[in-house]
Design a protein around this motif. Sequence first.
Motif, short mmCIF file in Angstrom:
data_model
loop_
_atom_site.label_atom_id
_atom_site.label_comp_id
_atom_site.label_asym_id
_atom_site.label_seq_id
_atom_site.Cartn_x
_atom_site.Cartn_y
_atom_site.Cartn_z
N LEU A 2 6.55 1.50 -16.42
CA LEU A 2 7.75 1.55 -15.59
C LEU A 2 7.45 1.17 -14.37
O LEU A 2 8.34 0.25 -13.49
CB LEU A 2 8.63 2.75 -15.95
N MET A 3 6.65 1.88 -13.44
CA MET A 3 6.44 1.65 -12.12
C MET A 3 5.88 0.50 -11.90
O MET A 3 6.11 -0.21 -10.81
CB MET A 3 5.62 2.97 -11.41
N GLY A 4 5.07 -0.15 -12.53
CA GLY A 4 4.63 -1.52 -12.80
C GLY A 4 5.76 -2.51 -12.65
O GLY A 4 5.67 -3.42 -11.82
N CYS A 5 6.50 -2.34 -13.38
CA CYS A 5 7.88 -3.21 -13.40
C CYS A 5 8.59 -3.12 -12.49
O CYS A 5 9.18 -4.10 -11.86
CB CYS A 5 8.63 -2.61 -14.56
N VAL A 6 8.65 -1.82 -11.80
CA VAL A 6 9.29 -1.69 -10.39
C VAL A 6 8.74 -2.57 -9.54
O VAL A 6 9.47 -3.24 -8.64
CB VAL A 6 9.62 -0.35 -9.91
N GLY A 7 7.42 -2.58 -9.35
CA GLY A 7 6.60 -3.22 -8.37
C GLY A 7 6.80 -4.90 -8.64
O GLY A 7 6.86 -5.73 -7.78
N LEU A 12 0.77 -1.26 -0.05
CA LEU A 12 0.03 0.18 0.20
C LEU A 12 0.96 1.25 0.15
O LEU A 12 0.48 2.24 -0.81
CB LEU A 12 -0.71 -0.13 1.22
N LEU A 13 1.98 1.31 0.74
CA LEU A 13 2.77 2.41 0.92
C LEU A 13 3.23 2.73 -0.40
O LEU A 13 3.64 3.81 -1.01
CB LEU A 13 3.94 2.14 1.86
N PHE A 14 3.86 1.52 -1.26
CA PHE A 14 4.38 1.52 -2.60
C PHE A 14 3.33 2.20 -3.50
O PHE A 14 3.68 3.19 -4.36
CB PHE A 14 4.83 0.16 -3.18
N GLY A 15 2.03 1.86 -3.37
CA GLY A 15 1.18 2.58 -4.06
C GLY A 15 0.82 3.76 -4.00
O GLY A 15 0.86 4.72 -4.88
N VAL A 16 0.86 4.40 -2.86
CA VAL A 16 0.72 5.76 -2.31
C VAL A 16 1.93 6.51 -2.92
O VAL A 16 1.86 7.68 -3.59
CB VAL A 16 0.66 5.90 -0.86
N LEU A 17 2.98 5.95 -3.06
CA LEU A 17 4.30 6.71 -3.32
C LEU A 17 4.16 6.77 -4.94
O LEU A 17 4.49 7.99 -5.51
CB LEU A 17 5.50 5.95 -2.90
N CYS A 18 3.72 5.59 -5.48
CA CYS A 18 3.53 5.68 -7.00
C CYS A 18 2.50 6.81 -7.40
O CYS A 18 2.61 7.35 -8.35
CB CYS A 18 3.48 4.61 -7.60
N ALA A 19 1.48 7.02 -6.54
CA ALA A 19 0.43 7.95 -6.97
C ALA A 19 0.78 9.14 -6.97
O ALA A 19 0.18 10.10 -7.56
CB ALA A 19 -0.91 7.50 -5.83
N VAL A 23 0.08 4.88 -10.68
CA VAL A 23 0.49 6.03 -11.85
C VAL A 23 -0.74 6.27 -12.55
O VAL A 23 -1.14 7.56 -12.80
CB VAL A 23 1.72 5.53 -12.52
N SER A 24 -1.43 5.40 -13.32
CA SER A 24 -2.44 5.58 -13.99
C SER A 24 -3.79 6.59 -13.59
O SER A 24 -4.33 7.20 -13.95
CB SER A 24 -3.11 4.08 -14.39
N MET A 68 0.68 -8.63 -8.07
CA MET A 68 0.15 -7.54 -7.36
C MET A 68 1.31 -6.19 -7.38
O MET A 68 0.60 -5.15 -7.28
CB MET A 68 0.28 -7.94 -5.66
N GLY A 69 2.51 -6.42 -7.31
CA GLY A 69 3.20 -5.11 -7.44
C GLY A 69 3.25 -4.51 -8.74
O GLY A 69 3.32 -3.31 -8.77
#
Length: 185
Positions: A68-73, A27-34, A96-97, A87-88
């Motif tokens: 790119l951020m999906g690939c990082v995840g 979730l933190l990763f998602g918030v940072l990507c957002a 990002v989308s 999931m990542g």
Amino acid sequence: MPTVFSHPAPMLALAAIMGGRVSSRMLLFGVLCAVLPDADVIGFRFGISYADAFGHRGFSHSLAFALLMGCVGFGTAPLLLRGSRLMGFFIGFLAVSSHILLDAMTNGGLGVAAFWPFDQTRYFCGWRPIRVSPFGLKALLSERGLAVMLSELRWIWAPCLAVIAAALSFRKKGIRGTRRRPPSR
């Protein structure tokens, strides 16, 4: 652009929908990507113009950046994010989308370069109810900033909170509905 406070809202709603399948790290990763796409404003300090491909709402507001951020995840999920690779990828890409979509729904700026590098055109959605946020804390604390916050409450937070409430309600009812009574003898 919506404020940095509102871009995480869709990720919070997604986490509520997915229940316990999203770790706190994911979730933190998602918030940072957002919120990450708006780091492009740093370019102003280096003379990169708003309308440049690497300016505000350029490359970092594209589906290519979302991939790119999906690939990082995808690459970091098993070790750092405590989740599956799929999931990542899903969280990074959707975060990002969602940022791209929210920015395209604002009533100002130049639009988003959603299809960069194939198309440099900046796009908006046909429906643009979200007031564009001013740059800078002083401007955000002004009357215009208050209007932006109220707009975000109405068009971003209210729908996301409704989704969160519905997800929690369904989960709670689902748990109650699946309890089995001991057989009567």
